[in-house]
Design an enzyme around this catalytic site. Structure first.
Site, PDB file in Angstrom:
ATOM      1  CG  HIS A 154      -1.670   1.249   1.472  1.00 41.46           C
ATOM      2  ND1 HIS A 154      -2.984   1.428   1.103  1.00 41.46           N
ATOM      3  CD2 HIS A 154      -1.286   2.414   2.062  1.00 41.46           C
ATOM      4  CE1 HIS A 154      -3.385   2.638   1.450  1.00 41.46           C
ATOM      5  NE2 HIS A 154      -2.370   3.264   2.030  1.00 41.46           N
ATOM      6  CD  GLU A 155       1.970   3.377   3.695  1.00 43.92           C
ATOM      7  OE1 GLU A 155       2.173   4.474   3.121  1.00 43.92           O
ATOM      8  OE2 GLU A 155       0.981   3.169   4.409  1.00 43.92           O
ATOM      9  CG  HIS A 160       0.212   6.172  -0.556  1.00 44.27           C
ATOM     10  ND1 HIS A 160      -0.847   6.876  -1.084  1.00 44.27           N
ATOM     11  CD2 HIS A 160      -0.251   5.595   0.588  1.00 44.27           C
ATOM     12  CE1 HIS A 160      -1.907   6.727  -0.294  1.00 44.27           C
ATOM     13  NE2 HIS A 160      -1.576   5.962   0.717  1.00 44.27           N
ATOM     14  CD  GLU A 217      -4.785   6.538   2.446  1.00 39.68           C
ATOM     15  OE1 GLU A 217      -4.577   5.340   2.746  1.00 39.68           O
ATOM     16  OE2 GLU A 217      -3.865   7.372   2.309  1.00 39.68           O
TER      17      GLU A 217
END
Length: 284
Positions: free
Chosen positions: A131-132, A135, A206
């Protein structure tokens, strides 16, 4: 369209900062100071965004010898995503959370708390790191860091303005003094306005990072389970730090109920989990 929206919202934050300086300081001098402060804040957060965010949560760099499993996990996911290996940091906090920062993939960092490493099994931690990395790949880290820095400056000016109400003097007859009504509006509305703009920037990003994690790992349910654990942990043991940088975190650290949902920088955990389970049905 998403990039245009983000640029417009960042411009709105900067305009709000300039307006506050005009009201609090007064006249042309205040406006010019606001322009200079907005420029310095934006440029400074662009170049030092990783250091600012890491310092906000007391993150410490961790070597391969100190955390070989974590390094190997990040390395494998970075290669799979086609990204350079980011720097790795650990936040000495029992609260379970994680974030990424940096102005571009070549100057990126991933930080995880000690708490998240303690409570998540390997597949769920992998999903959080994916997930990071999403980003980073989507260039969200720079946008969120700039927004957080400008919003922090606005909140700081609102505090200064609240003090000036007690020591206000002079008048606005010459057009150069503070505007009492403007100062009052700054104290009451500026932090809320800055937060609302941050919400508009953060929430859609998100969902995109969740989807990126699902594609990178091929296991949306692992991130769904991780989000549920992190949600429960955040209510019991929220991570402490500058609230302006909360949009960087994978899980909102605010543990309230109504206000927590109203001013949350993230979509609800239930909505994120539901979206991940829908993605699972679409994967082969």
């Amino acid at each position: 369209m998403n990039q245009f929206k983000t640029v417009a919202l960042l411009g709105l934050l900067s305009a709000l900062l300039i307006t506050i300086c005009y009201w609090v300081i007064g006249g042309t001098t205040g406006a010019l100071i606001g322009v200079a402060l907005a420029a310095v804040t934006n440029l400074g957060s662009w170049y030092y965004s990783d250091q600012i965010a890491l310092a906000a949560y007391g993150a410490q760099p961790v070597s391969y010898d100190q955390a070989p499993d974590l390094h190997n996990m990040v390395q494998q996911l970075s290669e799979r995503a086609g990204l350079p290996m980011p720097a790795i940091y650990i936040v000495p906090s029992a609260g379970a959370n994680a974030f990424a920062t940096g102005r571009d993939p070549e100057h990126a960092a991933v930080a995880v708390t000690q708490g998240i490493m303690n409570i998540l099994p390997e597949d769920e931690l992998e999903a959080v790191i994916a997930h990071e990395l999403s980003h980073i790949n989507n260039r969200d880290t720079l946008t969120q860091a700039v927004a957080a820095t400008v919003a922090g400056a606005i909140s700081f000016l609102a505090q200064i303005a609240s003090y000036s109400l007690w020591f206000a003097g002079g008048s606005r007859d010459d057009g150069d003094g503070p505007n009492p009504l403007g100062v009052l509006l700054t104290v009451m509305l500026a932090p809320v306005a800055a937060t609302v703009v941050q919400l508009a920037i953060s929430r859609t990003r998100e969902f995109a990072a969740d989807a990126g994690s699902a594609k990178l790992t091929g296991n949306p349910r692992a991130l769904a389970r991780a989000l549920q654990r992190l949600h429960s942990n955040a209510r019991q043991m929220p991570i402490t730090g500058n609230p302006a940088f909360e949009p960087l975190l994978i899980m909102n650290a605010f543990s309230g109920q109504f206000l927590g949902n109203l001013f949350s920088t993230h979509p609800s955990t239930e909505a994120r989990i539901e979206n991940l389970l829908k993605l699972e049905q679409q994967l082969p």
